[in-house]
Write an enzyme that holds these catalytic residues in place. Structure first.
Site, PDB file in Angstrom:
ATOM      1  N   SER A 113       0.810  -1.222   0.000  1.00 14.07           N
ATOM      2  CA  SER A 113       0.000   0.000   0.000  1.00 14.07           C
ATOM      3  C   SER A 113       0.838   1.264   0.000  1.00 14.07           C
ATOM      4  O   SER A 113       1.613   1.505  -0.909  1.00 14.07           O
ATOM      5  CB  SER A 113      -0.952  -0.044   1.188  1.00 14.07           C
ATOM      6  N   HIS A 114       0.730   2.035   1.069  1.00 14.52           N
ATOM      7  CA  HIS A 114       1.373   3.352   1.143  1.00 14.52           C
ATOM      8  C   HIS A 114       2.772   3.266   1.744  1.00 14.52           C
ATOM      9  O   HIS A 114       3.419   4.287   1.925  1.00 14.52           O
ATOM     10  CB  HIS A 114       0.513   4.271   2.009  1.00 14.52           C
ATOM     11  N   ASP A 277      -2.079   6.688  -3.255  1.00  9.77           N
ATOM     12  CA  ASP A 277      -0.948   5.980  -2.650  1.00  9.77           C
ATOM     13  C   ASP A 277      -0.394   4.894  -3.577  1.00  9.77           C
ATOM     14  O   ASP A 277      -0.807   4.772  -4.729  1.00  9.77           O
ATOM     15  CB  ASP A 277      -1.350   5.386  -1.295  1.00  9.77           C
ATOM     16  N   ASP A 279      -0.753   1.687  -4.073  1.00  6.54           N
ATOM     17  CA  ASP A 279      -1.640   0.768  -4.793  1.00  6.54           C
ATOM     18  C   ASP A 279      -2.951   1.413  -5.226  1.00  6.54           C
ATOM     19  O   ASP A 279      -3.844   0.725  -5.721  1.00  6.54           O
ATOM     20  CB  ASP A 279      -1.920  -0.476  -3.935  1.00  6.54           C
ATOM     21  N   ASP A 281      -5.502   2.969  -3.613  1.00  4.78           N
ATOM     22  CA  ASP A 281      -6.797   2.978  -2.919  1.00  4.78           C
ATOM     23  C   ASP A 281      -6.999   4.209  -2.037  1.00  4.78           C
ATOM     24  O   ASP A 281      -8.106   4.497  -1.625  1.00  4.78           O
ATOM     25  CB  ASP A 281      -7.044   1.670  -2.140  1.00  4.78           C
ATOM     26  N   ARG A 282      -5.924   4.951  -1.750  1.00  2.45           N
ATOM     27  CA  ARG A 282      -6.092   6.158  -0.932  1.00  2.45           C
ATOM     28  C   ARG A 282      -6.180   7.400  -1.807  1.00  2.45           C
ATOM     29  O   ARG A 282      -5.724   7.394  -2.952  1.00  2.45           O
ATOM     30  CB  ARG A 282      -4.890   6.332   0.007  1.00  2.45           C
ATOM     31  N   LYS A 376     -11.319   0.462  -0.946  1.00  2.00           N
ATOM     32  CA  LYS A 376     -11.387   1.907  -1.079  1.00  2.00           C
ATOM     33  C   LYS A 376     -10.782   2.293  -2.422  1.00  2.00           C
ATOM     34  O   LYS A 376     -10.053   1.502  -3.022  1.00  2.00           O
ATOM     35  CB  LYS A 376     -10.726   2.612   0.088  1.00  2.00           C
TER      36      LYS A 376
HETATM   37  C1  G1P Z   1      -3.985   2.032   8.261  1.00  2.43           C
HETATM   38  C2  G1P Z   1      -5.156   2.977   8.404  1.00  2.43           C
HETATM   39  C3  G1P Z   1      -6.444   2.243   8.150  1.00  2.43           C
HETATM   40  C4  G1P Z   1      -6.389   1.577   6.777  1.00  2.43           C
HETATM   41  C5  G1P Z   1      -5.140   0.722   6.655  1.00  2.43           C
HETATM   42  C6  G1P Z   1      -4.967   0.195   5.246  1.00  2.43           C
HETATM   43  O1  G1P Z   1      -4.102   0.989   9.191  1.00  2.43           O
HETATM   44  O2  G1P Z   1      -5.184   3.581   9.681  1.00  2.43           O
HETATM   45  O3  G1P Z   1      -7.515   3.140   8.226  1.00  2.43           O
HETATM   46  O4  G1P Z   1      -7.514   0.780   6.565  1.00  2.43           O
HETATM   47  O5  G1P Z   1      -3.992   1.489   6.970  1.00  2.43           O
HETATM   48  O6  G1P Z   1      -4.844   1.207   4.306  1.00  2.43           O
HETATM   49  P1  G1P Z   1      -3.323   0.991  10.604  1.00  2.43           P
HETATM   50  O7  G1P Z   1      -1.865   1.153  10.286  1.00  2.43           O
HETATM   51  O8  G1P Z   1      -3.836   2.187  11.355  1.00  2.43           O
HETATM   52  O9  G1P Z   1      -3.695  -0.312  11.228  1.00  2.43           O
HETATM   53 ZN    ZN Z   2      -3.211   1.583  -0.280  1.00  3.71          ZN
END
Ligand code: G1P
Ligand code: ZN
Length: 543
Positions: A113-114, A277, A279, A281-282, A376
């Protein structure tokens, strides 16, 4: 074709978290069979023989190698069909689109992801079920159990499969179908939003700067904004996906998308700025010298449902993650929609959507989406914003301020303390949990505590229970603070603190967020004893 059975031994740390299995890239590369163990465990759980899956990733380092390994293992397991994005690319939302459109048995998404990529960054694997949503805990637990007893995996002995050309080829009993990763996704967006109105907006000189942060959304954004919507070339910046995201941190927030933020706060700013981000989704949305808080964003989008093509029909309900601000609740109440508060992590929205209980949902962590898929969706949110601007003729800032004037303003901020010593973080959280019963009625820095508890959830559809989902402290004057440990970090522990305060008086709506929340922030840090226990004075990221 020769199928090899290779013996292996279990690793103890393959428990998928909020968003699948996420580790340092080096763990995947250097620990023998680390990826293979997890994939074989997954295949054992879903019984891969005869199954159809979608496969793709965000293009980060080790994406291509992993795809080849997974394909060869799927062929060895006699999967019926694997649908792969060209060059191994699929954004998370696009993977969800493909799973649903092709009615497959699920999909594998390779991403962290990010989190940063590259040899020194992170890598990850997520499994989405046939509804296109992250697999529920029952499935991820079963995968984890398999990883604890695995002793061999199967792989086809064959050369790498060419993923550059869009074509279909059969290997053994498995059809490998290579698809354009963008087309079906872009077509769906065109069904949901008024592309004609947005095209006119761009034609009339509206400017957008979209920063793909050298991650997977570059090709999607170019096709949608520049090709289909006629935005000028150059609207999409950092549009070429790179294995290490150009050395950056592909997270669209005020800290990591700094270049875009600086540009949007300069005198050269575009009418709207946006980013996604790693992938895809953000999303982050900015106006000229104006930041849209993600909690406000999902509430605003929902409040404009009726101007879109895709959401004109009646809305059953909406949902948000627990730490997300209660702005969405205000919209739900005004419209008579059902409102759900779920734990952090997108999987909790999926079952509500499958049961037609909700249409829109969002998280404070730059996540927004709807029942068009079960993940998302960054570009979806950005297109929704463009649709609103095109239809109302307002600026981003005007849309947000109108919203506050109508519903009130939820001041909101999140502090992330990253890379905290894991033991210290646990000590702090445990200490707070122990203290909860005695907090009620206490006054801290002039704020009286009304209620303090731990959030737990029972899915109203699946009846699955989730305990220990964050500590909540409510104050008599309406403020709320939440403490949570991140489930997605890969180094030490990350403590997140979420601050919220609703203001309904117009004359108090123009304050700076940090100023408006200063008293609450001070009180929360005092209650938790965060600095004393962890030694951390300042958060790593403030949103
Ligand atoms: C974080 C975000 C959460 C999101 C997840 C995946 O998770 O806070 O809202 O769903 O990334 O993108 P966390 O690191 O807080 O568990
Ligand atoms: Zn992501």
């Amino acid at each position: 074709m020769q199928i090899e059975t290779i013996s292996t031994k279990p690793y103890s740390d393959q428990k998928p978290g909020t968003s699948g299995l996420r580790k340092k890239t080096k763990v995947f590369i250097e620990q023998n069979n680390y990826l293979q163990n997890f994939i074989q465990s997954l295949f054992n759980v879903i019984q891969i023989k005869g199954k159809r899956l979608v496969l793709g990733g965000d293009g980060r380092f080790y994406n291509s190698e992993s795809i080849q390994i997974i394909l060869k293992m799927a062929i060895a397991g006699e999967a019926k069909q694997i649908i792969v994005g060209q060059n191994g690319y699929l954004s998370t939302p696009a993977a969800s689109v493909e799973i649903r459109k092709n009615k497959t048995d699920g999909g594998i998404i390779l991403s962290a992801s990010h989190n940063p990529g590259g040899i020194n960054g992170d890598f990850g694997i997520k499994f989405d079920g046939k509804n296109g949503a992250p697999a529920p805990e029952s499935v991820t637990n079963a995968i984890y159990e398999q990883t604890q007893k695995i002793d061999s995996y199967k792989i086809a002995k064959m050369p790498d499969i060419d993923l550059m050309k869009i074509k279909t080829k059969t290997f053994g009993k498995t059809e490998v179908m290579i698809i354009d990763p963008v087309k079906n996704y872009a077509d769906l967006m065109e069904k949901l939003f008024d592309f004609k109105a947005i095209r006119t907006l761009f034609k009339n000189g509206f400017s957008l700067r979209y920063d793909a942060l050298n991650a997977v959304t570059g090709p999607y954004a170019k096709e949608i904004f520049e090709n289909r919507l006629g935005a000028p070339k150059g609207t999409v910046t950092n549009g070429i996906p790179l294995p290490d995201f150009g050395g950056g941190h592909p997270d669209p927030n005020l800290t990591y998308a700094k270049k875009l933020v600086d540009f949007m706060y300069s005198n050269k700013a575009s009418d709207m700025g946006a980013a996604s981000d790693g992938d895809g989704d953000r999303n982050m949305v900015l106006g000229k010298k104006f930041f849209v808080n993600p909690s406000d964003s999902i509430a605003i989008l929902a409040s404009y449902a009726d101007i879109t093509k895709g959401y004109k029909k009646s809305i059953s309900g909406v949902a948000r993650s627990m730490p997300t601000s209660r702005a969405l609740d205000l919209v739900a109440k005004a419209n008579g929609w059902d409102m759900y508060e779920v734990p952090t992590g997108w999987k909790f929205f999926g079952s509500l959507m499958d049961a037609n209980r909700i249409v829109f949902c969002g998280e404070e962590s730059f996540g927004a989406g709807s029942n068009h898929i079960r993940e998302k969706d960054g570009l979806w949110a950005i297109l929704f914003w463009l649709n609103i601007l095109a239809k109302t003729g307002l600026s981003v800032e005007q849309v947000v301020k109108n919203f506050w004037a109508t519903y009130g303003r939820c001041y909101y901020s999140r502090y992330d303390f990253e890379g905290v010593d894991a033991n210290a973080a646990k000590q702090m959280m445990d200490g707070l949990i122990k203290k909860l019963p005695e907090l009620k009625g206490k006054t801290v820095d002039g704020l009286i505590i009304k209620k303090a508890d731990e959030f737990s959830y029972k899915d109203p559809v699946t009846k699955e229970k989730s305990l220990h989902q964050g500590i909540r402290i409510f104050f008599k004057s309406g403020e709320r603070v939440i403490f949570r440990m991140s489930g997605t970090g890969t180094q030490g522990a990350t403590i997140r603190i979420y601050f919220e305060k609703l203001v309904k008086k117009p004359q108090q709506m123009e304050l700076d967020t940090q100023k408006a929340l200063a008293k609450l922030i001070k009180a929360a840090l005092k209650i938790s004893r965060l600095s004393q226990i962890t030694g951390r004075k300042e958060p790593s990221v403030i949103t």
